[in-house]
Design a protein around this motif. Structure first.
Motif, mmCIF file in Angstrom:
data_model
loop_
_atom_site.group_PDB
_atom_site.id
_atom_site.type_symbol
_atom_site.label_atom_id
_atom_site.label_comp_id
_atom_site.label_asym_id
_atom_site.label_seq_id
_atom_site.Cartn_x
_atom_site.Cartn_y
_atom_site.Cartn_z
ATOM 1 N N ARG A 189 14.801 1.287 -64.324
ATOM 2 C CA ARG A 189 15.290 2.525 -64.932
ATOM 3 C C ARG A 189 16.692 2.331 -65.498
ATOM 4 O O ARG A 189 17.017 2.842 -66.574
ATOM 5 C CB ARG A 189 15.257 3.666 -63.926
ATOM 6 N N ASP A 190 17.533 1.578 -64.785
ATOM 7 C CA ASP A 190 18.867 1.272 -65.308
ATOM 8 C C ASP A 190 18.761 0.567 -66.655
ATOM 9 O O ASP A 190 19.472 0.909 -67.617
ATOM 10 C CB ASP A 190 19.634 0.374 -64.333
ATOM 11 N N GLU A 191 17.876 -0.421 -66.737
ATOM 12 C CA GLU A 191 17.711 -1.180 -67.981
ATOM 13 C C GLU A 191 17.195 -0.291 -69.101
ATOM 14 O O GLU A 191 17.659 -0.374 -70.244
ATOM 15 C CB GLU A 191 16.755 -2.350 -67.747
ATOM 16 N N ARG A 192 16.250 0.577 -68.792
ATOM 17 C CA ARG A 192 15.731 1.493 -69.823
ATOM 18 C C ARG A 192 16.808 2.449 -70.313
ATOM 19 O O ARG A 192 16.884 2.746 -71.519
ATOM 20 C CB ARG A 192 14.544 2.275 -69.255
ATOM 21 N N MET A 193 17.634 2.921 -69.416
ATOM 22 C CA MET A 193 18.701 3.824 -69.830
ATOM 23 C C MET A 193 19.718 3.104 -70.700
ATOM 24 O O MET A 193 20.240 3.673 -71.680
ATOM 25 C CB MET A 193 19.371 4.457 -68.613
ATOM 26 N N ARG A 194 20.008 1.852 -70.368
ATOM 27 C CA ARG A 194 20.948 1.076 -71.188
ATOM 28 C C ARG A 194 20.414 0.874 -72.601
ATOM 29 O O ARG A 194 21.156 1.007 -73.583
ATOM 30 C CB ARG A 194 21.244 -0.267 -70.521
ATOM 31 N N THR A 195 19.139 0.517 -72.709
ATOM 32 C CA THR A 195 18.584 0.144 -74.010
ATOM 33 C C THR A 195 17.990 1.320 -74.778
ATOM 34 O O THR A 195 18.181 1.440 -75.994
ATOM 35 C CB THR A 195 17.513 -0.941 -73.835
ATOM 36 N N MET A 196 17.272 2.201 -74.091
ATOM 37 C CA MET A 196 16.538 3.260 -74.773
ATOM 38 C C MET A 196 17.331 4.548 -74.925
ATOM 39 O O MET A 196 17.092 5.329 -75.853
ATOM 40 C CB MET A 196 15.234 3.545 -74.015
ATOM 41 N N LEU A 197 18.271 4.783 -74.029
ATOM 42 C CA LEU A 197 19.054 6.026 -74.078
ATOM 43 C C LEU A 197 20.442 5.794 -74.663
ATOM 44 O O LEU A 197 20.781 6.326 -75.719
ATOM 45 C CB LEU A 197 19.165 6.630 -72.680
ATOM 46 N N PHE A 198 21.247 4.987 -73.984
ATOM 47 C CA PHE A 198 22.636 4.804 -74.404
ATOM 48 C C PHE A 198 22.806 3.806 -75.544
ATOM 49 O O PHE A 198 23.800 3.855 -76.266
ATOM 50 C CB PHE A 198 23.492 4.357 -73.215
ATOM 51 N N ASN A 199 21.842 2.871 -75.690
ATOM 52 C CA ASN A 199 21.964 1.827 -76.718
ATOM 53 C C ASN A 199 23.320 1.117 -76.588
ATOM 54 O O ASN A 199 24.143 1.121 -77.506
ATOM 55 C CB ASN A 199 21.802 2.433 -78.113
ATOM 56 N N THR A 200 23.518 0.501 -75.429
ATOM 57 C CA THR A 200 24.842 -0.040 -75.093
ATOM 58 C C THR A 200 25.274 -1.213 -75.968
ATOM 59 O O THR A 200 26.460 -1.530 -76.003
ATOM 60 C CB THR A 200 24.885 -0.465 -73.614
ATOM 61 N N ASP A 201 24.349 -1.852 -76.674
ATOM 62 C CA ASP A 201 24.762 -2.919 -77.602
ATOM 63 C C ASP A 201 25.647 -2.355 -78.706
ATOM 64 O O ASP A 201 26.582 -3.014 -79.168
ATOM 65 C CB ASP A 201 23.539 -3.597 -78.211
#
Length: 201
Positions: free
Chosen positions: A77-89
């Motif tokens: 879930r942490d990884e999904r939030m980083r990539t799918m929600l916040f778009n941390t790149d």
């Protein structure tokens, strides 16, 4: 002469950060938590584990939240939030900026508590919004300041163009609903960086 000038410039650069802020955020004793509600009734608490910030003697508060440090106690879930929600790149950080009442901060004594209404800006996902809260400020030993939100700050995903990410999370997790408005709770510890002239007093 040239070496002396270089030395003076180097010393000025070393000393510059201390002049910018009287308090520095202590990450280990600070927290920013938020709640998520899924399927109408399941409430979970999450947090960001990496915070940086300063508070100047003029009352300017600046806090940087590493979005990649989101911690929900579930790795996938942490990884999904980083990539799918916040778009941390593209958007690695969220930034809080506020102006506190400098005069009231200046007269606070150790052990004193006050409540300050605060209007602050939140920069998130390339968007910026002005939000409000009441902060409880406590001055503790060594001149440190504790700042706690007295009520949750509600962040609306749509206002930060995060609603598509919320929907993507809902679909991949096969949930019926995820509430797009998120209550956020803030507890910040600003450490005094000014060394007293006489530590015995």
């Amino acid at each position: 002469m040239f070496k002396a000038k270089v030395l003076l410039v180097a010393l000025a650069m070393v000393n510059a950060p201390a002049a910018l802020a009287d308090w520095v955020l202590e990450n280990d004793s600070s927290s920013i938590n938020f709640l998520s509600v899924k399927n109408a009734s399941v409430v979970e608490t999450h947090r960001f584990s990496a915070l940086q910030g300063t508070l100047s003697d003029s009352g300017k508060a600046h806090v940087v939240i590493s979005l990649a440090s989101v911690d929900t106690n579930i790795d996938i879930r942490d990884e999904r939030m980083r990539t799918m929600l916040f778009n941390t790149d593209l958007f690695p950080s969220a930034i809080l900026d506020a102006q506190l009442d400098q005069k009231q901060l200046a007269v606070m004594q150790v052990g004193q508590t006050m409540v300050l209404p605060v209007s602050f800006t939140l920069e998130l996902h390339g968007q910026q919004q002005t939000l409000e809260t009441n902060l409880q400020i406590i001055k503790v030993e060594n001149g440190d300041l504790l700042a706690n939100s007295l009520q949750p700050v509600v962040v609306d995903a749509a206002k930060f163009k995060l609603d598509e990410g919320v929907e993507a999370l809902r679909e991949v997790a096969k949930l019926n609903t995820i509430v797009p408005s998120v209550p956020v709770y803030v507890s910040l510890h600003f450490k005094n960086t000014q060394v007293p002239l006489d530590s015995d007093k």
